[in-house]
Design a protein around this motif. Structure first.
Motif, mmCIF file in Angstrom:
data_model
loop_
_atom_site.group_PDB
_atom_site.id
_atom_site.type_symbol
_atom_site.label_atom_id
_atom_site.label_comp_id
_atom_site.label_asym_id
_atom_site.label_seq_id
_atom_site.Cartn_x
_atom_site.Cartn_y
_atom_site.Cartn_z
ATOM 1 N N MET A 1 -19.406 5.797 18.597
ATOM 2 C CA MET A 1 -18.452 6.763 18.054
ATOM 3 C C MET A 1 -18.992 7.359 16.751
ATOM 4 N N THR A 2 -18.564 8.552 16.482
ATOM 5 C CA THR A 2 -18.900 9.258 15.257
ATOM 6 C C THR A 2 -17.669 9.231 14.347
ATOM 7 N N THR A 3 -17.912 9.015 13.073
ATOM 8 C CA THR A 3 -16.806 8.985 12.120
ATOM 9 C C THR A 3 -17.033 10.043 11.049
ATOM 10 N N PHE A 4 -15.982 10.785 10.756
ATOM 11 C CA PHE A 4 -16.046 11.785 9.690
ATOM 12 C C PHE A 4 -14.713 11.797 8.977
ATOM 13 N N SER A 5 -14.655 12.512 7.871
ATOM 14 C CA SER A 5 -13.371 12.605 7.166
ATOM 15 C C SER A 5 -12.824 14.014 7.297
ATOM 16 N N PHE A 6 -11.501 14.083 7.396
ATOM 17 C CA PHE A 6 -10.828 15.378 7.412
ATOM 18 C C PHE A 6 -9.715 15.343 6.381
ATOM 19 N N ASP A 7 -9.850 16.157 5.370
ATOM 20 C CA ASP A 7 -8.878 16.191 4.264
ATOM 21 C C ASP A 7 -8.590 14.780 3.752
ATOM 22 N N GLY A 8 -9.642 13.984 3.678
ATOM 23 C CA GLY A 8 -9.530 12.643 3.119
ATOM 24 C C GLY A 8 -9.154 11.559 4.109
ATOM 25 N N GLU A 9 -8.836 11.934 5.350
ATOM 26 C CA GLU A 9 -8.465 10.949 6.373
ATOM 27 C C GLU A 9 -9.661 10.690 7.286
ATOM 28 N N GLU A 10 -9.856 9.440 7.676
ATOM 29 C CA GLU A 10 -10.954 9.104 8.573
ATOM 30 C C GLU A 10 -10.593 9.487 10.001
ATOM 31 N N VAL A 11 -11.528 10.166 10.680
ATOM 32 C CA VAL A 11 -11.328 10.613 12.057
ATOM 33 C C VAL A 11 -12.535 10.165 12.872
ATOM 34 N N THR A 12 -12.299 9.720 14.101
ATOM 35 C CA THR A 12 -13.403 9.357 14.983
ATOM 36 C C THR A 12 -13.568 10.429 16.051
ATOM 37 N N ALA A 13 -14.800 10.556 16.540
ATOM 38 C CA ALA A 13 -15.114 11.564 17.549
ATOM 39 C C ALA A 13 -16.150 10.997 18.508
ATOM 40 N N GLU A 14 -16.241 11.614 19.661
ATOM 41 C CA GLU A 14 -17.300 11.281 20.607
ATOM 42 C C GLU A 14 -18.583 11.951 20.131
ATOM 43 N N PRO A 15 -19.724 11.323 20.305
ATOM 44 C CA PRO A 15 -20.986 11.974 19.943
ATOM 45 C C PRO A 15 -21.124 13.316 20.672
ATOM 46 N N GLY A 16 -21.514 14.348 19.943
ATOM 47 C CA GLY A 16 -21.696 15.669 20.519
ATOM 48 C C GLY A 16 -20.435 16.516 20.559
ATOM 49 N N VAL A 75 -18.031 15.566 5.916
ATOM 50 C CA VAL A 75 -16.805 15.704 5.138
ATOM 51 C C VAL A 75 -16.223 17.069 5.489
ATOM 52 N N VAL A 76 -15.129 17.039 6.215
ATOM 53 C CA VAL A 76 -14.499 18.259 6.726
ATOM 54 C C VAL A 76 -13.190 18.467 5.981
ATOM 55 N N SER A 77 -12.924 19.716 5.622
ATOM 56 C CA SER A 77 -11.647 19.991 4.959
ATOM 57 C C SER A 77 -11.072 21.309 5.440
#
Ligand code: FES
Length: 89
Positions: A1-16, A75-77
């Motif tokens: 899994m891929t992990t990133f942040s969105f507006d300070g919250e942790e979000v997981t995603a599928e690779p790609g 880091v996504v916002s």
């Protein structure tokens, strides 16, 4: 899994997965406001045509969430209007 942040919250995603797809899967429906009126926007066309899905990724505004592949640690916002406030001078 891929992990990133969105507006300070942790979000997981599928690779790609795109940023937009990952945000939708996490339950977000909007992450931009329009320049005039501040109306919420998110995915509309999903294929890079409408520019409704603009988002800030790692400090870079104006990226189309539907076409931008999410990477681990991004880091996504949310973006307001044209996102000028995020531009580095
Ligand atoms: S949803 Fe239309 S350009 Fe991304």
């Amino acid at each position: 899994m891929t992990t990133f942040s969105f507006d300070g919250e942790e979000v997981t995603a599928e690779p790609g997965q795109s940023v937009g797809a990952a945000l939708l899967a996490a339950g977000y429906r909007s992450w931009r406001t329009t320049r005039h009126g501040g109306a919420p926007r998110g995915l509309f066309c999903g294929i890079g045509v409408c520019f409704d899905c603009l988002v800030v990724v790692n400090g870079r505004p104006g990226l189309r969430a539907c076409l931008t592949e999410v990477r681990d640690g991004d880091v996504v916002s949310s973006q307001e209007g044209a996102g000028r406030d995020h531009l580095a001078c």
